[in-house]
Design an enzyme around this catalytic site. Structure first.
Site, PDB file in Angstrom:
ATOM      1  CB  SER A  98      29.105   6.047  11.246  1.00  0.00           C
ATOM      2  OG  SER A  98      29.446   5.066  12.203  1.00  0.00           O
ATOM      3  CE1 TYR A 127      28.702   9.894  14.958  1.00  0.00           C
ATOM      4  CE2 TYR A 127      28.450   7.504  15.052  1.00  0.00           C
ATOM      5  CZ  TYR A 127      29.115   8.626  14.585  1.00  0.00           C
ATOM      6  OH  TYR A 127      30.183   8.475  13.744  1.00  0.00           O
TER       7      TYR A 127
END
Length: 727
Positions: free
Chosen positions: A595, A608
């Protein structure tokens, strides 16, 4: 009322046939003949009908030969798979051939005549005519069937084939010696019909049978009657337990067989893919096991096949490995396979040098397309799943031919020079040269983990578009199956009916997989190996985002889950996959999804973001560890809202609230997602929403040969978030 047959299926339906025109009736006859593999193999045999049609130019009634075109399959053929030619024009070609100074089988004029068939085309039909066209045209009957039934080919492949033909069929069927199909054979059949006006067909030695009638149904019935008669004769001579000299070895049970296959297939795939990658099909039915376990297996396998259709798929002979499944171990089997493939390639080179002619095409890949292993069965290889399944099917048919021939008499194969002249026929070479260029992922097995939704689903569709065999893996088995079903619906399951268990699949399969469990990952790869023989490209899009509280925190135990999926899971997929890549020795690629959050420090997603930062570095570590065989790169998406399982309704609402955007909880989910996607788009340099398809395009490029010199890289697909620029 249908007839009673034991060795074939009688499928004719008078009511159905009565509702069709003459061309449709031909297609109907063809389909139901092709539906039974004991009648003819996939892609093999052909049918025809001579039908009166109105000439589109003159308006006059003319006789048109409708005949299965080149490359068609009877079971699945439709009207567009049939060539249509003026019968009168085809007959008018005969003087061109007979008046040539040098005519006959294998002469240049015979191949030249194939180029004349397009001049006889009726109504601009684009379907190319097959080399068997004159066989159908020159027989003076309205309907002709040319089949490749196991029972009749067994008669055709016997040492005393002519005498057996007379014994079984009397004067109804005329025996003729082996000759390669073509214009000359068509003329011979015409002459046989003139000399034997009461004959119903011809047995083509080493090849098959061709028979005729003036009625569509009568032709179908006759085809089945002849096949049944040969099968009954073989049954009367059956040797029972002493078939193929009796059993020498015993089969492994299914579990043990699969365990052995999972260990040997990757290395075997590497051995047979040194020239071009191959896709495997495992076949372990009663027919193949009876043969590979027998005393005569090695002797008969070295003779090769008889029917040209069989031979073109299975090559001059298979590779037989004399391994004892009761006492031999897997490492010994791997050694025998490696030695066997090396010897096979050397023998193939000798075969080519001994048989080649001045104008022969260059030698083709020399690896075996059939590998026979006692206790296990057969592994067939082809450029794709469909081809390997057909190859396995054809060799199974060849074994039934051998069984029948050995029961009645003595099996004989095509002479080696005849076999070579078929394999390296200039017309066959021209057909190969006309094949379109292979797509980027042709011959590749691409594993997409997370294929049930979002980026993974789009990636599965993108690589399938490039010819990949796609393994759709997801924690949600139903979602994975949905994606696989979409691919099969779009691209088809292919032809061929062979394959045991998972190996009886098409170009896409679905598997459940939990990447936090090494056992689950191992089971996933085992299934892939059994289905296709190995792997080439692995793309992992699976990940997790645990929604945080308003302060950006998640419970302590959720940190472990986040890292287990987003980091450890990626490593286990890579680690287990690397074992397979090493066994194959074939170049591969691994794409892991991280990401852009990995490069941007911000509030609201501590676990995350840090897990994705770890995943970025994992990519660099794996690139070093898996070089030079496997390239490892990363895809770093951002703000993919549409279709993403990472953005359920609750997370979308949470994000809208966090950014103080106007929304209502009464809104439809799609409207909520569009609002968030538009907000994210406005923050980017390109000012456009990011879709799963955008990410899939990058995943495809990273996995493909287009970036064959790039490894250890992470590519952002975020629309241009300057915060994520490399620093």
């Amino acid at each position: 009322m249908s007839k009673e047959y034991k060795h074939v299926k009688y499928l004719w339906d008078d009511a159905k046939a009565a509702s069709m025109d003459e061309v449709e009736q031909l297609i109907y006859r063809s389909n139901i003949l092709g539906d039974d593999q004991r009648i003819t193999n996939t892609g093999g045999g052909n049918t025809s009908a001579k039908i009166m049609e109105k000439d589109p130019v003159s308006g006059e009634e003319v006789e048109v030969l409708w005949v299965k075109g080149s490359g068609g399959d009877l079971r699945t053929s439709k009207k567009e798979n049939f060539a249509s030619l003026y019968q009168e024009k085809l007959i008018s070609l005969q003087p061109i051939y007979t008046n040539h100074p040098e005519s006959g089988a294998k002469t240049p004029i015979e191949d030249h005549m194939v180029g004349m068939y397009p001049h006889c085309t009726f109504n601009n039909n684009p379907r190319a005519s097959s080399i068997d066209t004159p066989l159908h045209s020159f027989i003076p009957f309205k309907h002709v069937d040319h089949m490749h039934p196991n029972s009749v080919i067994a008669v055709a492949a016997c040492k005393n084939s002519e005498a057996l033909t007379k014994e079984i069929f009397g004067d109804d069927i005329i025996w003729t010696p082996w000759q390669r199909p073509g214009f000359d054979l068509g003329l011979q059949l015409q002459e046989i019909c003139e000399k034997h006006p009461n004959a119903q067909g011809v047995l083509l030695a080493g090849h098959g049978i061709i028979n005729w009638a003036d009625d569509n149904k009568e032709c179908y019935d006759l085809s089945l009657d002849l096949i049944e008669k040969a099968a009954e004769f073989i049954e009367s001579k059956d040797k029972g337990e002493m078939t193929f000299g009796g059993a020498k070895y015993k089969s492994l049970n299914a579990k043990k067989r699969d365990d052995v296959l999972a260990q040997i297939l990757p290395s075997l795939r590497g051995l047979v893919s040194t020239e071009k990658k191959m896709i495997g099909t495992v076949h372990s039915d009663e027919t193949i096991l009876r043969f590979v376990n027998s005393n005569d297996a090695e002797r008969l396998s070295k003779l090769g096949t008889s029917c040209p259709d069989h031979f073109l798929r299975t090559k001059i002979q298979p590779l037989f490995v004399d391994w004892d499944p009761a006492s031999g171990d897997v490492e010994e089997l791997k050694r025998l396979l490696a030695e066997g493939v090396e010897a096979y390639k050397a023998d193939y080179q000798k075969y080519y040098e001994a048989c080649k002619r001045d104008n022969s095409p260059a030698i083709r890949p020399s690896n075996p397309s059939i590998c026979l292993i006692p206790g296990i069965g057969m592994v067939a290889w082809g450029k794709n799943k469909s081809e390997s399944r057909v190859t396995a099917e054809f060799y199974n048919c060849a074994l039934e031919v051998m069984r029948g021939a050995e029961a009645m008499d003595e099996y004989v194969a095509l002479p080696q020079q005849e076999a070579f002249d078929i394999e390296y026929w200039l017309l066959e070479e021209a057909k190969l040269q006309r094949m379109p260029a292979e797509k980027e992922f042709a011959r590749n097995v691409v594993v997409v983990v997370g294929a049930g939704s979002g980026i993974g689903k789009s990636t599965a569709h993108r690589v399938a578009q490039e010819g990949a065999h796609v393994v759709c893996v997801d924690l949600n088995a139903d979602a994975a199956q949905e994606t696989a079903n979409e691919l099969i619906a779009k691209y088809g399951v292919g032809i061929g009916v062979a394959g045991t268990g998972l190996s009886n699949c098409g170009p896409a399969i679905a598997l459940a997989g939990n990447i936090t469990s090494r056992e689950s990952v191992q089971a996933m790869y085992k299934d892939i190996i059994l289905a296709y023989g190995g792997i080439d490209n692995v793309i992992v899009t699976a990940g997790i985002f645990v929604p945080s509280d308003t302060a950006g925190y998640i419970p302590d135990e959720k940190w472990g889950l986040t890292f287990d999926i987003n980091v450890k899971g990626l490593f286990m997929v890579a680690d287990e996959g690397n074992k397979i890549w090493k066994q194959q020795g074939l170049k591969g690629s691994l794409v892991l999804t991280t990401s852009v959050n990995a490069a941007v420090a911000k509030r609201g997603s501590l676990a995350y973001d840090t897990s994705k930062a770890a995943a970025n570095h994992l990519i660099r570590e794996l690139a070093v560890d898996m070089a030079p065989l496997v390239r490892v790169n990363g895809l770093a998406p951002a703000t993919v809202v549409k279709g993403s399982s990472m953005f359920p309704r609750e997370r979308v609402i949470g994000s809208l609230a966090k950014y103080k955007l106007e929304y209502s909880e009464d809104w439809e989910t799609e409207k909520l997602r569009n609002t968030l996607a538009e907000f994210y788009a406005e923050r980017t340099l390109t000012q456009e929403p990011i879709t799963p398809e955008d990410q899939a395009e990058c995943a495809y490029v990273l996995a493909s040969s287009m970036l064959s010199k790039s490894t250890g890289q992470v590519i952002s697909v975020d629309g241009g978030l300057h915060e994520a620029f490399l620093r």
